[in-house]
Design a protein around this motif. Structure first.
Motif, PDB file in Angstrom:
ATOM      1  N   ALA A  71      30.565   9.601 -19.357  1.00 33.96           N
ATOM      2  CA  ALA A  71      29.130   9.366 -19.587  1.00 33.96           C
ATOM      3  C   ALA A  71      28.403   9.353 -18.250  1.00 33.96           C
ATOM      4  O   ALA A  71      28.839   8.699 -17.301  1.00 33.96           O
ATOM      5  CB  ALA A  71      28.926   8.053 -20.322  1.00 33.96           C
ATOM      6  N   CYS A  87      20.553  12.087 -17.574  1.00 37.74           N
ATOM      7  CA  CYS A  87      20.701  13.546 -17.561  1.00 37.74           C
ATOM      8  C   CYS A  87      19.544  14.193 -16.791  1.00 37.74           C
ATOM      9  O   CYS A  87      18.447  13.633 -16.678  1.00 37.74           O
ATOM     10  CB  CYS A  87      20.708  14.087 -18.988  1.00 37.74           C
ATOM     11  SG  CYS A  87      21.968  13.317 -20.042  1.00 37.74           S
ATOM     12  N   GLY A 118      22.546  13.199 -24.466  1.00 35.02           N
ATOM     13  CA  GLY A 118      23.915  12.826 -24.844  1.00 35.02           C
ATOM     14  C   GLY A 118      24.587  12.015 -23.739  1.00 35.02           C
ATOM     15  O   GLY A 118      24.117  12.001 -22.594  1.00 35.02           O
ATOM     16  N   LEU A 119      25.700  11.309 -24.090  1.00 31.36           N
ATOM     17  CA  LEU A 119      26.382  10.469 -23.108  1.00 31.36           C
ATOM     18  C   LEU A 119      26.822  11.287 -21.905  1.00 31.36           C
ATOM     19  O   LEU A 119      26.688  10.866 -20.759  1.00 31.36           O
ATOM     20  CB  LEU A 119      27.600   9.772 -23.742  1.00 31.36           C
ATOM     21  CG  LEU A 119      27.296   8.656 -24.746  1.00 31.36           C
ATOM     22  CD1 LEU A 119      28.590   8.128 -25.336  1.00 31.36           C
ATOM     23  CD2 LEU A 119      26.523   7.527 -24.074  1.00 31.36           C
ATOM     24  N   CYS A 133      25.606  14.264 -21.287  1.00 28.79           N
ATOM     25  CA  CYS A 133      24.542  15.218 -20.984  1.00 28.79           C
ATOM     26  C   CYS A 133      24.991  16.654 -21.272  1.00 28.79           C
ATOM     27  O   CYS A 133      24.696  17.599 -20.513  1.00 28.79           O
ATOM     28  CB  CYS A 133      24.089  15.100 -19.525  1.00 28.79           C
ATOM     29  SG  CYS A 133      23.439  13.466 -19.116  1.00 28.79           S
ATOM     30  N   ASN A 134      25.741  16.796 -22.342  1.00 31.95           N
ATOM     31  CA  ASN A 134      26.266  18.115 -22.669  1.00 31.95           C
ATOM     32  C   ASN A 134      25.545  18.739 -23.867  1.00 31.95           C
ATOM     33  O   ASN A 134      25.995  19.728 -24.414  1.00 31.95           O
ATOM     34  CB  ASN A 134      27.768  18.038 -22.914  1.00 31.95           C
ATOM     35  CG  ASN A 134      28.118  16.984 -23.953  1.00 31.95           C
ATOM     36  OD1 ASN A 134      27.222  16.294 -24.448  1.00 31.95           O
ATOM     37  ND2 ASN A 134      29.392  16.877 -24.264  1.00 31.95           N
ATOM     38  N   GLU A 135      24.427  18.100 -24.279  1.00 32.93           N
ATOM     39  CA  GLU A 135      23.611  18.661 -25.364  1.00 32.93           C
ATOM     40  C   GLU A 135      22.236  19.025 -24.806  1.00 32.93           C
ATOM     41  O   GLU A 135      21.673  18.304 -23.973  1.00 32.93           O
ATOM     42  CB  GLU A 135      23.473  17.661 -26.514  1.00 32.93           C
ATOM     43  CG  GLU A 135      24.814  17.341 -27.192  1.00 32.93           C
ATOM     44  CD  GLU A 135      24.612  16.467 -28.410  1.00 32.93           C
ATOM     45  OE1 GLU A 135      23.851  16.883 -29.292  1.00 32.93           O
ATOM     46  OE2 GLU A 135      25.205  15.369 -28.443  1.00 32.93           O
ATOM     47  N   CYS A 163      18.142  19.708 -24.972  1.00 31.21           N
ATOM     48  CA  CYS A 163      16.950  19.232 -25.692  1.00 31.21           C
ATOM     49  C   CYS A 163      16.365  20.402 -26.513  1.00 31.21           C
ATOM     50  O   CYS A 163      16.525  21.577 -26.181  1.00 31.21           O
ATOM     51  CB  CYS A 163      15.894  18.726 -24.704  1.00 31.21           C
ATOM     52  SG  CYS A 163      16.420  17.240 -23.808  1.00 31.21           S
ATOM     53  N   ARG A 193      17.707  10.248 -24.113  1.00 34.34           N
ATOM     54  CA  ARG A 193      19.131  10.389 -23.798  1.00 34.34           C
ATOM     55  C   ARG A 193      19.996  10.246 -25.051  1.00 34.34           C
ATOM     56  O   ARG A 193      20.976  10.970 -25.231  1.00 34.34           O
ATOM     57  CB  ARG A 193      19.517   9.331 -22.750  1.00 34.34           C
ATOM     58  CG  ARG A 193      21.034   9.177 -22.523  1.00 34.34           C
ATOM     59  CD  ARG A 193      21.525  10.152 -21.519  1.00 34.34           C
ATOM     60  NE  ARG A 193      22.921   9.947 -21.202  1.00 34.34           N
ATOM     61  CZ  ARG A 193      23.385   9.141 -20.261  1.00 34.34           C
ATOM     62  NH1 ARG A 193      22.528   8.460 -19.508  1.00 34.34           N
ATOM     63  NH2 ARG A 193      24.667   9.042 -20.024  1.00 34.34           N
ATOM     64  N   GLU A 194      19.609   9.302 -25.940  1.00 37.02           N
ATOM     65  CA  GLU A 194      20.498   8.978 -27.042  1.00 37.02           C
ATOM     66  C   GLU A 194      20.404   9.980 -28.187  1.00 37.02           C
ATOM     67  O   GLU A 194      21.425  10.490 -28.670  1.00 37.02           O
ATOM     68  CB  GLU A 194      20.199   7.570 -27.565  1.00 37.02           C
ATOM     69  CG  GLU A 194      20.608   6.458 -26.623  1.00 37.02           C
ATOM     70  CD  GLU A 194      19.588   6.299 -25.497  1.00 37.02           C
ATOM     71  OE1 GLU A 194      18.507   6.910 -25.578  1.00 37.02           O
ATOM     72  OE2 GLU A 194      19.903   5.597 -24.520  1.00 37.02           O
ATOM     73  N   ARG A 195      19.155  10.316 -28.658  1.00 38.86           N
ATOM     74  CA  ARG A 195      19.008  11.106 -29.884  1.00 38.86           C
ATOM     75  C   ARG A 195      18.367  12.472 -29.645  1.00 38.86           C
ATOM     76  O   ARG A 195      18.237  13.266 -30.559  1.00 38.86           O
ATOM     77  CB  ARG A 195      18.182  10.322 -30.899  1.00 38.86           C
ATOM     78  CG  ARG A 195      18.859   9.015 -31.316  1.00 38.86           C
ATOM     79  CD  ARG A 195      17.910   8.139 -32.106  1.00 38.86           C
ATOM     80  NE  ARG A 195      17.391   8.851 -33.257  1.00 38.86           N
ATOM     81  CZ  ARG A 195      16.368   8.417 -34.002  1.00 38.86           C
ATOM     82  NH1 ARG A 195      15.758   7.300 -33.677  1.00 38.86           N
ATOM     83  NH2 ARG A 195      15.952   9.115 -35.042  1.00 38.86           N
ATOM     84  N   GLY A 196      17.904  12.741 -28.450  1.00 32.89           N
ATOM     85  CA  GLY A 196      17.282  14.034 -28.160  1.00 32.89           C
ATOM     86  C   GLY A 196      15.861  14.137 -28.679  1.00 32.89           C
ATOM     87  O   GLY A 196      15.357  15.250 -28.847  1.00 32.89           O
TER      88      GLY A 196
END
Length: 699
Positions: free
Chosen positions: A526, A531, A537-538, A540-542, A544, A555-558
């Motif tokens: 994490a 990010c 994401g924890l 930062c692999n997702e 926006c 950070r948590e839900r986008g």
């Protein structure tokens, strides 16, 4: 001149012969110097230069002109001028050196040690023997020359050479039926001296056990030591010398401290079985009873009491009973001589004068307990220090372990690898470190990689960078510090790495950090500082949503932080009046959600309270209602939609019946039904199958 030489020669010859006769040969017999006593016929006269030379020669064993000189040992006659023996006495023979040697035992005369010329009386040679070894007298006979004149003890009848043996208990006898002398301990007569018993003379009957010998059962001739009397039934006094006394009266010579004819009394001032005890010093006139030692004449002072005048009045002791008993004596009583507490001690005290504590106690009043590790729980009264420790404990109070041991019971040995074999008493940690090439607080491993040991032979924590029970395996190179002792899993990773073995690289989407600060968490990757824009994401692999303004999302839900472009019904877009949201971030959203949740909880709690109060009020109201009630039960096969109107005039259902319906509703046989509860505020109720909300309300 010629006559002078001849005269000198004759004088020399005379002197030599005289010297030889006087000094040569045997010893001079002084008894021969008077009265010609050693001359044959005791006749002597002037001859051979002597006034008393023997006329007819010497008696046996003597030699010389006057027969003063004795022959050599056992020699009967010897040469007058030489020490050689010419003839030996009987029992001896002339040896090769003209000395007399002894003949065989039974020879009268002999010519050698193996050949007799004459036998002693009673002996003879047989079958070619020459040493006179055969006896002429029969075996059991006593002979006069060769005639059997009497029998040896235990045999009889000389006419047949004493071949018959006497009865077993006879010493001598004349026949098998008559003994003239019995062996010691047997007698001739009647058994037990009873008149009606048969009289026997063959020594059949035995004397009493107390008799050594007897003439009859009731007439002892000699008693065993310590006995006396006609039947030896009495005991001699222990005061008799050697416990021996006269057989008839028991009188005897007394041993030390005894007196009287039979030595049954003690001398003045003595008492006891052996009269070896002195009468108590405080007996009047130094007189006491022989057996008990009691002062029969009283005591020397009125302050002294007791049968033996050895007790002081209560509370006193000493030779004159003028000293107070020790203060810790129970009942204030003590012995006269030493002050020993006779009734024991007060509580917790011990010792002859009650100056010590009982085992396990110490202190001025013996109120404190000795350490449990004292041997036998005994310690010094004043300090509480132990005299001796149990097991491997040491120290004044046995509260430390001996060198080389540790543990609560000091029964565990320090590691053999401790320097000086010394360790701490609590956990066995080596005080002075380890011997060469060993490590661990208890020096358990033969390397330098252990920090903490679980025993003297096992490690439970390795130094940084190592793991496994042997601490020989190295942690992964990207571990920061130590790793798990068993698995080798890293606790922390160096910068930019994560995972169990720190073999994964942090996401490139993590925000950058200052030097030497990790960009992501070691356990799950994490991102620690968040990010970079455009990712969430924890790890930062997702990415926006492309709807987000400036590609910024939470950070948590986008969720788009600055709002969305285009349509706003997408879940990532915050609710709005049609305009993009600005100035709101994830923290604001979370705060709003928290406030709404709190209000919902409070409202639910208030509603529950109102419902509960309503139910309580209804129950109380029901208790006051009349027995009339209106109820309706619907079963599984009842028609649905049938309407039933209720009026205020209808009878209400009682509380007990209502509970019954509830119970029925929960049983297996009352499946799929509902029931109406009377309520004055409810005008009409329409039942429904499986009406969950309604049922919950009723309950």
């Amino acid at each position: 001149m010629k006559w002078i030489d001849i005269t000198i020669l004759l004088l020399w010859i005379f002197a030599w012969s005289l010297f030889y006769q006087i000094f040569a040969g045997g010893v001079i017999d002084e008894s021969c110097k008077t009265g010609c006593s050693c001359c044959v016929r005791e006749t002597c006269g002037p001859s051979q230069g002597f006034a008393d030379a023997c006329t007819h020669g010497c008696i046996d064993g003597h030699a010389g002109a006057r027969c003063y000189r004795t022959c050599t040992s056992n020699c009967k006659s010897c040469n007058n001028y030489e020490t050689r023996c010419e003839n030996c006495y009987d029992g001896f023979y002339l040896g090769g050196n003209n000395d007399c040697k002894e003949c065989p035992a039974n020879c009268k005369t002999c010519i050698s040690y193996t050949k007799c010329t004459a036998c002693k009386e009673g002996f003879e040679d047989r079958d070619g023997s020459q040493a006179c070894e055969y006896s002429i007298c029969p075996q059991n006979c006593i002979c006069n020359k060769t005639s059997c004149v009497s029998c040896k003890a235990g045999f009889y009848n000389t006419t047949i050479l004493c071949v018959k043996q006497c009865p077993q208990n006879c010493q001598t006898c004349v026949s098998s039926e008559y003994c003239d002398k019995c062996k010691t301990g047997y007698y001739n007569g009647k058994e037990f001296d009873i008149a009606s018993n048969r009289h026997l003379n063959n020594c059949t009957y035995k004397c009493r056990v107390s008799c050594i010998s007897c003439s009859s059962y009731n007439s002892c001739l000699k008693c065993f030591t310590g006995k006396y009397g006609i039947t030896c039934q009495e005991r001699c006094s222990v005061g008799c010398t050697d416990i021996s006394c006269a057989m008839n009266l028991g009188t005897c010579d007394c041993s030390s401290n005894f007196s009287g004819e039979k030595c049954t009394e003690c001398v003045y001032g003595k008492y006891g079985n052996m009269c070896n005890k002195s009468c108590p010093v405080n007996c009047k006139s130094n007189f006491c009873d022989r057996l008990s030692g009691n002062c029969t004449a009283g005591c020397v002072k009125d302050t002294i009491i007791g049968d033996k005048c050895n007790i002081c009045i209560s509370g006193m002791y000493g030779e004159h009973c003028n000293t107070h008993c020790p203060e810790n004596c129970r009942n204030n009583k003590c012995t006269k001589d030493t002050g020993t507490c006779s009734d024991g001690c007060k509580r917790n005290f011990d010792g002859t004068t009650c100056t010590e504590c009982i085992n396990g106690r110490f202190g001025e009043e013996c109120e404190q307990y000795c350490p449990q590790t004292c041997a036998n729980k005994i310690c010094k009264k004043q300090s509480g220090n132990c005299f001796q420790c149990i097991g491997y404990f040491a120290g004044d109070k046995c509260n430390v372990c001996k060198s080389g041991f540790y543990g609560p019971n000091c029964d565990q040995k320090c590691s053999f690898n401790c320097f000086n074999d010394t360790c701490g008493t609590d956990k066995g940690v080596c005080k002075y470190g380890c011997k060469k090439n060993h490590s661990g607080d208890r020096c358990c491993l033969n390397n330098e990689n252990c920090v903490e040991c679980s025993s003297n032979a096992k490690c439970k924590k390795c130094k940084s960078g190592y793991f496994n029970s042997s601490c020989k395996q190295r942690c992964q190179v990207k571990c920061h510090g130590s790793c798990d002792f068993i698995t080798g899993i890293c606790g922390e990773c160096i910068t930019n790495y994560y995972g169990q073995f720190c073999d994964l690289t942090c996401s490139e989407n993590c925000k950058d950090s200052q030097t030497n600060i990790r960009l992501c968490a070691s356990s799950n990757g994490a991102c620690i500082l968040g990010c970079i824009d455009g990712f969430f994401g924890l790890a930062c692999n997702e990415t926006c949503s492309n709807l987000c303004v400036d590609s910024v999302c939470t950070r948590e839900r986008g969720i788009c932080v600055k709002g969305c472009t285009g349509q706003y019904h997408n879940p990532v877009c915050l609710p709005s009046s049609g305009k993009p949201q600005d100035g709101q971030d994830d923290s604001s959203t979370l705060a709003i959600i928290a406030v709404l949740s709190t209000l919902l909880v409070v409202a639910s709690a208030a509603l529950c309270i109102l419902v509960l109060k309503k139910i309580i009020k209804k129950i109380r109201s029901t208790d006051r209602q009349t027995e009339e009630s209106v109820f309706q039960v619907h079963y599984e096969n009842s028609s649905v939609g049938k309407e039933t109107t209720q009026t205020e005039d209808q009878t209400a259902v009682s509380g007990e019946e209502n509970i019954s319906y509830e119970i029925l509703d929960r049983t297996d046989i009352a499946t799929e039904h509902t029931y109406d509860t009377a309520n004055p505020n409810v005008i009409e109720s329409t039942p429904n199958i499986r009406n969950i909300e309604y049922e919950n309300f009723q309950l």
